[in-house]
Scaffold this motif. Structure first.
Motif, PDB file in Angstrom:
ATOM      1  N   TRP A  59       0.799  -1.219   0.000  1.00 13.71           N
ATOM      2  CA  TRP A  59       0.000   0.000   0.000  1.00 13.71           C
ATOM      3  C   TRP A  59       0.833   1.272   0.000  1.00 13.71           C
ATOM      4  O   TRP A  59       0.329   2.348   0.241  1.00 13.71           O
ATOM      5  CB  TRP A  59      -0.962  -0.007   1.190  1.00 13.71           C
ATOM      6  CG  TRP A  59      -1.826  -1.213   1.143  1.00 13.71           C
ATOM      7  CD1 TRP A  59      -1.842  -2.236   2.031  1.00 13.71           C
ATOM      8  CD2 TRP A  59      -2.780  -1.556   0.138  1.00 13.71           C
ATOM      9  NE1 TRP A  59      -2.750  -3.187   1.653  1.00 13.71           N
ATOM     10  CE2 TRP A  59      -3.340  -2.796   0.489  1.00 13.71           C
ATOM     11  CE3 TRP A  59      -3.213  -0.946  -1.025  1.00 13.71           C
ATOM     12  CZ2 TRP A  59      -4.312  -3.419  -0.281  1.00 13.71           C
ATOM     13  CZ3 TRP A  59      -4.174  -1.571  -1.785  1.00 13.71           C
ATOM     14  CH2 TRP A  59      -4.708  -2.788  -1.409  1.00 13.71           C
ATOM     15  N   ILE A  67      -0.446   4.314  -2.265  1.00 15.36           N
ATOM     16  CA  ILE A  67      -1.573   5.091  -1.736  1.00 15.36           C
ATOM     17  C   ILE A  67      -1.078   6.079  -0.696  1.00 15.36           C
ATOM     18  O   ILE A  67      -1.481   7.239  -0.682  1.00 15.36           O
ATOM     19  CB  ILE A  67      -2.642   4.158  -1.151  1.00 15.36           C
ATOM     20  CG1 ILE A  67      -3.295   3.393  -2.285  1.00 15.36           C
ATOM     21  CG2 ILE A  67      -3.681   4.941  -0.371  1.00 15.36           C
ATOM     22  CD1 ILE A  67      -4.331   2.414  -1.831  1.00 15.36           C
ATOM     23  N   TYR A  68      -0.192   5.617   0.184  1.00 21.40           N
ATOM     24  CA  TYR A  68       0.363   6.520   1.200  1.00 21.40           C
ATOM     25  C   TYR A  68       1.149   7.643   0.547  1.00 21.40           C
ATOM     26  O   TYR A  68       1.053   8.800   0.949  1.00 21.40           O
ATOM     27  CB  TYR A  68       1.258   5.761   2.176  1.00 21.40           C
ATOM     28  CG  TYR A  68       0.566   4.659   2.918  1.00 21.40           C
ATOM     29  CD1 TYR A  68      -0.757   4.791   3.337  1.00 21.40           C
ATOM     30  CD2 TYR A  68       1.215   3.471   3.194  1.00 21.40           C
ATOM     31  CE1 TYR A  68      -1.398   3.774   4.012  1.00 21.40           C
ATOM     32  CE2 TYR A  68       0.582   2.454   3.874  1.00 21.40           C
ATOM     33  CZ  TYR A  68      -0.714   2.611   4.283  1.00 21.40           C
ATOM     34  OH  TYR A  68      -1.339   1.599   4.957  1.00 21.40           O
ATOM     35  N   LEU A 112      -6.088   8.068  -7.444  1.00 18.47           N
ATOM     36  CA  LEU A 112      -6.152   7.312  -6.194  1.00 18.47           C
ATOM     37  C   LEU A 112      -6.677   5.899  -6.451  1.00 18.47           C
ATOM     38  O   LEU A 112      -6.175   4.931  -5.869  1.00 18.47           O
ATOM     39  CB  LEU A 112      -7.039   8.040  -5.189  1.00 18.47           C
ATOM     40  CG  LEU A 112      -7.144   7.411  -3.802  1.00 18.47           C
ATOM     41  CD1 LEU A 112      -5.784   7.373  -3.130  1.00 18.47           C
ATOM     42  CD2 LEU A 112      -8.115   8.207  -2.955  1.00 18.47           C
ATOM     43  N   ALA A 113      -7.644   5.774  -7.334  1.00 19.40           N
ATOM     44  CA  ALA A 113      -8.156   4.445  -7.690  1.00 19.40           C
ATOM     45  C   ALA A 113      -7.076   3.612  -8.373  1.00 19.40           C
ATOM     46  O   ALA A 113      -6.961   2.404  -8.116  1.00 19.40           O
ATOM     47  CB  ALA A 113      -9.375   4.571  -8.600  1.00 19.40           C
ATOM     48  N   TYR A 116      -4.763   2.322  -5.697  1.00 20.17           N
ATOM     49  CA  TYR A 116      -5.399   1.250  -4.936  1.00 20.17           C
ATOM     50  C   TYR A 116      -5.428  -0.051  -5.734  1.00 20.17           C
ATOM     51  O   TYR A 116      -5.129  -1.125  -5.212  1.00 20.17           O
ATOM     52  CB  TYR A 116      -6.821   1.663  -4.545  1.00 20.17           C
ATOM     53  CG  TYR A 116      -7.570   0.564  -3.836  1.00 20.17           C
ATOM     54  CD1 TYR A 116      -7.293   0.268  -2.513  1.00 20.17           C
ATOM     55  CD2 TYR A 116      -8.528  -0.190  -4.504  1.00 20.17           C
ATOM     56  CE1 TYR A 116      -7.971  -0.757  -1.863  1.00 20.17           C
ATOM     57  CE2 TYR A 116      -9.204  -1.206  -3.876  1.00 20.17           C
ATOM     58  CZ  TYR A 116      -8.923  -1.488  -2.547  1.00 20.17           C
ATOM     59  OH  TYR A 116      -9.579  -2.506  -1.918  1.00 20.17           O
ATOM     60  N   GLY A 141      -2.178  -1.866  -5.815  1.00 19.98           N
ATOM     61  CA  GLY A 141      -1.942  -2.628  -4.585  1.00 19.98           C
ATOM     62  C   GLY A 141      -2.706  -3.939  -4.569  1.00 19.98           C
ATOM     63  O   GLY A 141      -2.177  -4.969  -4.156  1.00 19.98           O
ATOM     64  N   THR A 142      -3.952  -3.912  -5.024  1.00 18.25           N
ATOM     65  CA  THR A 142      -4.723  -5.160  -5.046  1.00 18.25           C
ATOM     66  C   THR A 142      -4.185  -6.128  -6.100  1.00 18.25           C
ATOM     67  O   THR A 142      -4.215  -7.342  -5.893  1.00 18.25           O
ATOM     68  CB  THR A 142      -6.213  -4.885  -5.306  1.00 18.25           C
ATOM     69  OG1 THR A 142      -6.356  -4.171  -6.532  1.00 18.25           O
ATOM     70  CG2 THR A 142      -6.833  -4.104  -4.174  1.00 18.25           C
TER      71      THR A 142
END
Length: 95
Positions: A30, A33-34, A74-75, A78, A81-82
């Motif tokens: 993640w 995102i951070y 941002l999406a 994310y 990461g997934t």
């Protein structure tokens, strides 16, 4: 309208790609995102900040055209990461 759609796709792909590469190199899921929430988003707000207006006026100065690429970026972070997490669960050790 076409320009905002192209900008949204570019921001999504850019953050997905950068996030995917950072996840591979740093072995953290993640981190993108951070990085986006702590560094990139505040820098974007800082450079457009007007000291003569208060906080509500500064935030109200942004339009939907400003918010949509930020949300899609941002999406993209994310989803990168997934994607890395699912690849790791699938047994890929290099990720």
């Amino acid at each position: 309208m076409l320009q905002i759609i192209v900008a949204m796709m570019l921001f999504f792909v850019m953050m997905f790609g950068i996030g995917f590469i950072l996840n591979m190199l740093m072995k953290t899921t993640w981190f993108p995102i951070y990085l986006y929430l702590i560094v990139l988003l505040p820098l974007g707000i800082y450079y457009t900040w007007d000291d003569s207006m208060n906080f509500a006026q500064n935030m109200g100065a942004y339009t939907i055209v400003d918010y949509l690429p930020a949300i899609t970026a941002l999406a993209g972070a994310y989803i990168s990461g997934t994607a890395i997490r699912s690849l790791r669960r699938g047994g890929y050790k290099m990720f």
